[in-house]
Design a protein around this motif. Sequence first.
Motif, PDB file in Angstrom:
ATOM      1  N   LYS A  90      -8.729  -4.354  -6.718  1.00 44.59           N
ATOM      2  CA  LYS A  90      -9.507  -3.748  -5.414  1.00 44.59           C
ATOM      3  C   LYS A  90      -8.460  -4.525  -4.329  1.00 44.59           C
ATOM      4  CE  LYS A  90     -13.427  -3.846  -2.293  1.00 44.59           C
ATOM      5  NZ  LYS A  90     -14.679  -4.227  -2.318  1.00 44.59           N
ATOM      6  N   LYS A  91      -7.876  -5.612  -4.380  1.00 43.90           N
ATOM      7  CA  LYS A  91      -7.118  -6.520  -3.394  1.00 43.90           C
ATOM      8  C   LYS A  91      -5.504  -5.659  -3.497  1.00 43.90           C
ATOM      9  CE  LYS A  91      -5.067 -10.583  -2.291  1.00 43.90           C
ATOM     10  NZ  LYS A  91      -4.975 -12.315  -2.562  1.00 43.90           N
TER      11      LYS A  91
ATOM     12  N   GLN B 267      -6.348  -2.412  -1.535  1.00 47.21           N
ATOM     13  CA  GLN B 267      -6.367  -2.587  -0.038  1.00 47.21           C
ATOM     14  C   GLN B 267      -5.074  -2.884   0.493  1.00 47.21           C
ATOM     15  OE1 GLN B 267      -9.028  -5.853  -0.164  1.00 47.21           O
ATOM     16  NE2 GLN B 267     -10.907  -4.569   0.157  1.00 47.21           N
ATOM     17  N   GLN B 268      -4.168  -3.723  -0.178  1.00 52.02           N
ATOM     18  CA  GLN B 268      -2.970  -4.064   0.409  1.00 52.02           C
ATOM     19  C   GLN B 268      -1.895  -2.895   0.334  1.00 52.02           C
ATOM     20  OE1 GLN B 268      -1.640  -6.878   1.508  1.00 52.02           O
ATOM     21  NE2 GLN B 268       0.477  -6.230   1.704  1.00 52.02           N
TER      22      GLN B 268
ATOM     23  N   LEU C  10      -3.006  -0.834   3.447  1.00 48.39           N
ATOM     24  CA  LEU C  10      -2.493  -1.654   4.416  1.00 48.39           C
ATOM     25  C   LEU C  10      -1.047  -1.084   4.894  1.00 48.39           C
ATOM     26  CD1 LEU C  10      -3.089  -3.699   6.817  1.00 48.39           C
ATOM     27  CD2 LEU C  10      -2.615  -5.500   5.486  1.00 48.39           C
TER      28      LEU C  10
END
Length: 101
Positions: free
Chosen positions: A55-56, A59-60, A63
């Motif tokens: 998930k991280k 998200q990165q 972004l």
Amino acid sequence: MRKILSKTTIVCILTMLISACAVNPPGESIASLGAGSDAAKMNATRGRADAQMTKKQAQQYALQQEMVSREMDLEQKKRNQTSQNTKNTIDTIGSIFRIFR
């Protein structure tokens, strides 16, 4: 003159060939280099067990895509502003010339 031109042409062609070989090492596609390498890597590993993003990481990635989009918008605004400034300068110079006629 023709010999110089033909030698220059040959040198240019050789330079382009050498640089093309140096830029794209064997086994790597152009898509996997530079901008978009994240997407190229995801496409290359799609369907494999290790292709799952956390998930991280997702998200990165989102972004990074948003930042690139904003940067492209900013560059477009800068180009538009420069074009408008140039047009205004040309109009001003034209007005000055019309005054002195």
